[in-house]
Design an enzyme around this catalytic site. Structure first.
Site, PDB file in Angstrom:
ATOM      1  N   LYS A 308      94.192  56.043 -32.845  1.00  0.00           N
ATOM      2  CA  LYS A 308      93.384  55.040 -33.551  1.00  0.00           C
ATOM      3  C   LYS A 308      94.224  53.836 -34.002  1.00  0.00           C
ATOM      4  O   LYS A 308      93.775  52.704 -33.955  1.00  0.00           O
ATOM      5  CB  LYS A 308      92.677  55.673 -34.744  1.00  0.00           C
ATOM      6  CG  LYS A 308      91.539  56.610 -34.329  1.00  0.00           C
ATOM      7  CD  LYS A 308      90.769  57.121 -35.520  1.00  0.00           C
ATOM      8  CE  LYS A 308      89.705  58.102 -35.085  1.00  0.00           C
ATOM      9  NZ  LYS A 308      88.913  58.643 -36.175  1.00  0.00           N
ATOM     10  N   ASP A 354      83.463  55.011 -38.021  1.00  0.00           N
ATOM     11  CA  ASP A 354      83.527  56.203 -38.879  1.00  0.00           C
ATOM     12  C   ASP A 354      83.003  55.936 -40.293  1.00  0.00           C
ATOM     13  O   ASP A 354      82.212  56.701 -40.835  1.00  0.00           O
ATOM     14  CB  ASP A 354      84.975  56.701 -38.996  1.00  0.00           C
ATOM     15  CG  ASP A 354      85.435  57.440 -37.745  1.00  0.00           C
ATOM     16  OD1 ASP A 354      84.568  57.960 -37.022  1.00  0.00           O
ATOM     17  OD2 ASP A 354      86.657  57.495 -37.504  1.00  0.00           O
TER      18      ASP A 354
END
Ligand code: NAP
Length: 527
Positions: A308, A354
């Site tokens: 990420k 997210d």
């Protein structure tokens, strides 16, 4: 057409019969009889086998007959003269293709016998194969040309082990740059996508097994996976590609979810598991390789552990657009490739779905708007990646947050960044918050009897959100429900982030109910 071929790797005729039946029932479009697996190999045995297959196929299924040399992955040490006799009799018995090793074909005597056998067959054709079980070929294009220089009507089969996903690009380049029939793909887990992309790039054959037990090469997928999960029938040269970049990637539910949703909307798109091992360097190389090959038609990626931050750095380096909160969280979990003609014009933009997924799960359960989060007291347990995304989102919305973590220094650091409180896990006994969120892995399968917060610490009126989604009903949620508290499961967050990614990928809204069904089915089949 790219044939989906199933190798029949049986010790004896009985076993071969069963495998042929299973392969045809599964939808094999071609059969490869790996006669080197047969015990007591003889010309008659192979002739009988072909006759039986032809009789039982009931429909026109092309047959490749292979009697592989042990040096190239064959099972038994059969001498070359026997192996060639087997292939010659296979042609007489009606095999459509015989597969012989290019290295052995360079032997004048072997070559002469094979040429004679082919000249006596009206339709039989020759596949000349080369395998490298260790690594890439030094020069795959030269090898391809060498094969055709020796036997111009051969179908070259070039198969090598990919030690990293980045090794697959040599196979893609060959498939893309040269027309004509050829079989090219990579073995190993890192090469898995090449077996699927072979169809998009018009490879002549790709191989699948009936089940994991009968696989004849590492990284081989089953027919069911090809046809169900990856919608093999629908792949063509226009198929747009997506995927999840991760390491490990085998457990990811994203391919099942996104492919089912593409199917649901009849979209010519395919979502692949992309095992990118290593760090920033390997990640950058993968994306640069994708961007410089526009014809692969990759348009977007989900990004997960451990990439990420690498994804964020990549977008920064290339001056792409980064969603402000993704920058603040320090993690990008969605990448979009924006089209342009040259590599430099092709932009990558980074997003983080997210935090919004978690916030949506909270606001919809509490039946409030995002302004309802302003001033809400929240206890976050954990200080890792998920906690960071949720804390960033909640802090942006004005929530009053206290972070509890085993490693207190980590909680302190996160709290300092987002201007909130922190405490050690022991302080959970005096927990006083309207919303409790578990962002640790405690309670996750297989440790389903563990909980991050003992039930006596849960206070009436509290809402409990567990980000763990395997199992969906964690011990923490079960105990909260028993105390009649409102609960939010991790699956809601997981589905929300997949919905948000699907929207970014396609511009369209997807089917959340279908997604939830697929995830629940996958999770229960893995237990
Ligand atoms: P991470 O960065 O590795 O962080 C793990 C956190 O859990 C850390 O705070 C760690 O504490 C704590 N922890 C782990 N084992 C512990 C133990 N035995 N006792 C006390 N604390 C412990 O992981 P992550 O990416 O944040 O993921 C955390 C969890 O979120 C995952 O396990 C997954 O179930 C869930 N998740 C859910 C979704 C969703 O969409 N629903 C998405 C991703 C992840 P220390 O700092 O002390 O090590």
């Amino acid at each position: 057409m790219t044939y989906l071929a199933v190798p029949i790797a049986a010790d004896n005729l009985d076993q071969a019969r069963q495998q042929v039946k299973a392969a045809l029932a599964a939808g094999a479009e071609m059969l490869e009889l790996r006669t080197d697996y047969l015990e007591n190999l003889s010309v008659d045995l192979v002739r009988n086998l072909i006759a039986e297959v032809k009789a039982s196929a009931g429909r026109q299924v092309p047959i490749i007959v292979t009697c592989r040399d042990q040096n190239q992955g064959g099972v038994c040490p059969h001498p070359a003269p026997l192996r060639i006799s087997v292939l010659a009799s296979a042609l007489k018995a009606g095999a459509d293709f015989i597969d012989f090793e290019f290295d052995n074909f360079r032997n004048v005597e072997n070559q002469e016998r094979i040429r004679v056998a082919l000249s006596q067959s009206l339709t039989g054709r020759l596949i000349l194969s080369a395998h490298n079980f260790k690594t890439r070929f030094a020069n795959i294009t030269k090898l391809y040309r060498d094969i055709l220089a020796v036997y111009p009507v051969a179908i070259p089969k070039l198969v090598y082990t990919a030690n990293h996903i980045n090794d697959c690009f040599a196979a893609f380049d060959l498939l893309h740059s040269i027309s004509g029939e050829k079989i090219v793909f990579c073995m190993g887990q890192a090469g898995l996508i090449s077996r699927i992309i072979a169809k998009k790039l018009n490879g002549f054959v790709t191989f699948a097994s009936i089940d994991e037990q009968t696989a004849t090469a590492p990284g081989q997928l089953t027919v069911e996976e090809f046809k169900g999960l990856y919608r093999y029938e629908h792949i063509d040269s226009d198929t747009e590609l997506f995927g999840v970049i991760a390491d490990p990637v085998g457990h990811s539910l994203s391919p099942a979810i996104h492919n089912a949703c593409f199917a649901d909307k009849s979209m010519n798109r395919l979502y692949l598991p992309l095992l990118v091992q290593g760090g920033q360097r390997e990640f950058d190389l993968f994306l640069n390789s994708v961007l410089s090959r526009k014809w692969l038609n990759f348009s977007g990626f989900s990004i997960t552990i451990p990439h990420k931050r690498n994804a964020l750095n990549y977008v920064r380096q290339r001056h792409g657009l980064i969603e402000p909160l993704a920058e603040k969280i320090g993690a990008v979990n969605t990448l979009l490739i924006k089209s342009g003609v040259t590599t430099d014009e092709r932009r990558t933009n980074g997003y983080n779905t997210d935090y919004a997924a978690a916030l949506d799960a909270i606001t919809s359960r509490l039946k409030i708007g995002s302004d309802g989060l302003n001033g809400l007291s929240v206890a976050v347990v954990g200080a890792g990646g998920v906690a960071r995304a949720i804390v960033a989102g909640l802090s942006d919305a004005g929530a009053k947050i206290k972070i509890y973590n085993r490693t207190v220094e980590r909680a302190e650091k996160l709290a300092a960044e987002f201007d909130c409180d922190f405490a050690p896990l022991d302080d959970l006994q005096s927990l006083d918050a309207k919303l409790l969120i578990n962002c640790t892995s405690i309670g996750m399968h297989p440790n389903v009897d563990a909980t991050p917060v003992p039930k006596e610490y849960l206070k009436r009126g509290m809402t409990v959100f567990d980000t763990v989604y395997n199992p969906v009903q964690t011990l923490l949620l079960k105990q909260a429900k028993k105390k009649r508290m409102k609960t939010i499961d991790g699956l809601s967050m997981f589905i929300n982030q997949a919905l948000a990614q699907f929207k970014l990928f396609t511009g369209q809204t997807s089917n959340g109910v279908l997604m939830r069904k697929i995830v629940s089915a996958s999770l229960s089949s893995k237990k």
